[in-house]
Enzyme design. Structure first.
Site, PDB file in Angstrom:
ATOM      1  N   CYS A   1       0.832  -1.205   0.000  1.00 53.79           N
ATOM      2  CA  CYS A   1       0.000   0.000   0.000  1.00 53.79           C
ATOM      3  C   CYS A   1       0.868   1.257   0.000  1.00 53.79           C
ATOM      4  O   CYS A   1       1.468   1.555  -1.017  1.00 53.79           O
ATOM      5  CB  CYS A   1      -0.997  -0.041   1.157  1.00 53.79           C
ATOM      6  SG  CYS A   1      -2.486   0.878   0.743  1.00 53.79           S
TER       7      CYS A   1
ATOM      8  N   HIS B   1      -3.647  -5.108   0.340  1.00 58.40           N
ATOM      9  CA  HIS B   1      -3.075  -5.654   1.588  1.00 58.40           C
ATOM     10  C   HIS B   1      -3.148  -7.184   1.593  1.00 58.40           C
ATOM     11  O   HIS B   1      -4.112  -7.751   2.105  1.00 58.40           O
ATOM     12  CB  HIS B   1      -3.852  -5.133   2.797  1.00 58.40           C
ATOM     13  CG  HIS B   1      -3.667  -3.674   3.048  1.00 58.40           C
ATOM     14  ND1 HIS B   1      -2.767  -3.188   3.966  1.00 58.40           N
ATOM     15  CD2 HIS B   1      -4.265  -2.594   2.503  1.00 58.40           C
ATOM     16  CE1 HIS B   1      -2.823  -1.872   3.968  1.00 58.40           C
ATOM     17  NE2 HIS B   1      -3.730  -1.488   3.091  1.00 58.40           N
TER      18      HIS B   1
ATOM     19  N   GLU C   1      -1.645  -9.170   3.438  1.00 55.14           N
ATOM     20  CA  GLU C   1      -1.514  -9.716   4.801  1.00 55.14           C
ATOM     21  C   GLU C   1      -2.863 -10.108   5.410  1.00 55.14           C
ATOM     22  O   GLU C   1      -2.928 -11.013   6.236  1.00 55.14           O
ATOM     23  CB  GLU C   1      -0.776  -8.724   5.712  1.00 55.14           C
ATOM     24  CG  GLU C   1      -1.508  -7.437   6.075  1.00 55.14           C
ATOM     25  CD  GLU C   1      -1.335  -6.310   5.064  1.00 55.14           C
ATOM     26  OE1 GLU C   1      -0.999  -6.598   3.897  1.00 55.14           O
ATOM     27  OE2 GLU C   1      -1.559  -5.142   5.444  1.00 55.14           O
TER      28      GLU C   1
HETATM   29  N1  GLN Z   1      -2.016   6.686   2.700  1.00 55.29           N
HETATM   30  C1  GLN Z   1      -2.124   5.924   1.491  1.00 55.29           C
HETATM   31  C2  GLN Z   1      -3.482   6.087   0.828  1.00 55.29           C
HETATM   32  O1  GLN Z   1      -4.428   6.482   1.483  1.00 55.29           O
HETATM   33  C3  GLN Z   1      -1.819   4.468   1.732  1.00 55.29           C
HETATM   34  C4  GLN Z   1      -2.765   3.797   2.679  1.00 55.29           C
HETATM   35  C5  GLN Z   1      -2.250   2.498   3.244  1.00 55.29           C
HETATM   36  O2  GLN Z   1      -1.049   2.240   3.248  1.00 55.29           O
HETATM   37  N2  GLN Z   1      -3.139   1.662   3.747  1.00 55.29           N
HETATM   38  O3  GLN Z   1      -3.638   5.851  -0.322  1.00 55.29           O
END
Ligand code: GLN
Length: 549
Positions: free
Chosen positions: A384, A510, A512
């Site tokens: 992410c 994600h 995970e």
């Molecule tokens: N801050 C980034 C976004 O909102 C990544 C979010 C995250 O890592 N879950 O796109």
């Protein structure tokens, strides 16, 4: 199982952090291993509508479900233990309960009545508890109540349990988790706090059926009998729960103590098959008897609080077991990484994982870590924000876009390589702008991701606002960073890879959240394997530890 869904409540006494989530998940695992269908729900007594807006320092990781609910991290344990998806209905907070009741009041649904904690709030709680049971697919719904009995916040939940026990009788059961503190001066475990905590529950009208006692030392002779007598429970219903080496031992320890059998007999279920824990034991055997160890750096800004990266840590453990390797996680503070110290801090690592996150703090450290991984050909996994930082790093240091940035960090950057999607710009409410939950992704033929997933179409869970800016897609491809996973509907970039590197993958989603004991995630398995190829140390003297049970 024929007949109605059984409801099991798990409350906690004496102190918080006794591990209600793990006990709930372990009981669920044992019931599942006997062929029953089980789900677990968490009731959280705070006023936030969900933990999505909470700082990880407050609450640890926010676990995201398939249907896009931002939930308590205990739901992660439930999924990892059971390998069954949870949903929005599996986590309910006081904030959500009150929001629903107030919305109903505004719509006039209470027909002019005075709206009160009892019965309106408690009715709303009871209805949320029974939502899962009414689906008709679960033999058991285990409901864990957050907080400690006696807290003002948890009173309506305990009252709802009292009412449900009264109404449903034999279909309900309450397990109370308490602590037996150890006094080192006398070398004794003490039962008094447990007695007081049960009294507290009794004063609220709830008699626990089973007591699970957390303890650092084995219970002394006669202690179960004493607790049973003082707390009105059977001796067999006093379960000892010793500290475990790993959370994955707890189901077997609970099995040895007979927790599932007591539960079944108290609920009047006499016929059931033996528990089949073959896969679980196989996982434990590999987890506890690694043949090598590998050092992987986890770069994030909340590393002081390990719970902030709970699912990532567990996914690395699952992947380690799959590779029969011990994964030593080096927790690296992104705030403290600079161009000067990066090689000293990361030089001995065989793999670098850059964690998700929000906001500006720690960004430049993450970018340094990625530059180091890219230039030194160290296996890299960016999740992410970690993937977004990889895009920024590549833009700045390979493509010469010196101001490349995400508009989250600099709204006016000349090169917004990561930016908010057009259709999200209008949504003002912070809690509402996120892309949450499972979305499909198409993987490019011939890519590393394609070999890892072994299929073209996947889905993965998301939690973010910003995206790869597609106007830069071709320029990146030409320079050597390719988008190898794309969301087929919105054409959003889901995966990036660098060709000229042994293992460099950034994912907007994600992975995970999807890793379980039964199905370790392929990306993590492959990442750990790549790290082992980079450099691992054999463990020669490893004693063969037999998984118990
Ligand atoms: N801050 C980034 C976004 O909102 C990544 C979010 C995250 O890592 N879950 O796109």
């Amino acid at each position: 199982m024929t007949g109605s869904t059984k409801y099991i409540f798990v409350t906690g006494g004496v102190t918080s952090s006794l591990g209600k989530g793990i006990i709930s998940a372990s009981l669920a695992k044992l019931l599942q291993a006997r062929g029953f269908t089980v789900t677990i729900q968490k009731l959280d007594p705070y006023i936030n509508v969900d933990p999505g807006t909470m700082n990880p320092y407050e609450h640890g990781e926010c676990f995201v479900t398939e249907d896009g609910a931002e939930t308590d991290l205990d739901l992660g344990h439930y999924e990892r233990f059971l390998d069954v998806h949870t949903s929005k209905a599996n986590n309910v907070t006081t904030g959500r309960i009150y929001q629903n009741v107030i919305n109903k009041e505004r719509r006039g649904e209470y027909l002019g009545k005075t709206v009160q904690v009892i019965p309106h709030i408690t009715d709303e709680i009871k209805s949320h508890i029974q939502v899962l049971g009414r689906r008709g697919i679960y033999d058991f719904v285990i409901t864990e109540v957050g907080g400690t009995v006696g807290d003002i916040e948890s009173l309506p939940y305990v009252e709802a349990i009292r009412q449900l026990k009264w109404q449903k009788g034999k279909d309900c059961l309450t397990i109370h988790l308490t602590l037996l503190p150890y006094l080192s001066t006398t070398g004794e475990l003490k039962t008094k706090p447990t007695q007081h905590s049960v009294k507290e529950l009794l004063s609220l009208g709830v008699q626990p059926d089973i007591l699970v006692c957390r303890t650092e030392h084995p219970m002394q002779k006669g202690m179960k009998e004493k607790i049973a007598l003082f707390c009105n429970v059977d001796t067999t219903s006093v379960i000892e729960s010793r500290d475990a080496d790993t959370i994955y031992d707890v189901p077997l320890m609970m099995q040895q103590e007979g927790l599932d059998q007591v539960v079944l007999s108290k609920l009047g279920i006499d016929a059931y098959p033996d528990a089949d824990l073959t896969h679980w034991n196989d996982f434990l055997r590999r987890f506890k008897n690694p043949t090598a160890e590998v050092n992987i750096g986890l770069v994030g800004k909340y590393v002081e609080l390990r719970d902030a990266y709970k699912s990532i840590k567990e996914a690395l453990d699952h992947a380690g077991a799959a590779n029969e390797s011990k994964v030593n996680i080096q927790w690296i503070h992104s705030d403290k990484l600079t161009a000067k110290n990066v090689s000293k801090r990361l030089g001995s690592l065989s793999g670098i994982l850059v964690a998700p996150g929000f906001g500006h703090r720690g960004i430049e450290g993450k970018i340094e870590a990625i530059k180091f991984a890219r230039e030194n050909k160290i296996p890299f996994l960016g999740i992410c924000l970690g993937m977004q930082c990889a895009v920024i790093e590549f833009g700045r240091n390979v493509m010469g876009l010196s101001e490349a940035n995400s508009t989250e960090m600099n709204a006016d950057t000349k090169d917004p390589v990561i930016a908010m999607m057009e259709n999200q710009k209008d949504v003002e409410d912070k809690g509402g702008t996120m892309r949450l939950g499972a979305y499909p992704c198409k993987i490019t033929e011939g890519s590393l991701a394609r070999t890892i997933y072994k299929k073209k179409d996947i889905t993965e869970r998301h939690r973010h606002r910003y995206e790869f800016n597609n106007t830069y897609l071709n320029a990146y491809k030409k320079a050597g960073m390719e988008a190898t996973g794309i969301n087929p509907e919105g054409k959003l970039v889901e995966i990036v890879e660098i060709k000229d590197h042994p293992w460099f993958v950034g994912v907007q989603f994600h992975p995970e959240y999807r890793s379980t004991v039964a199905k370790p995630h392929p990306l993590f398995i492959n990442f750990v394997k790549a790290a082992m190829d980079q450099g691992s140390t054999p463990i020669e003297t490893a004693e063969v530890t037999e998984a118990t049970g």
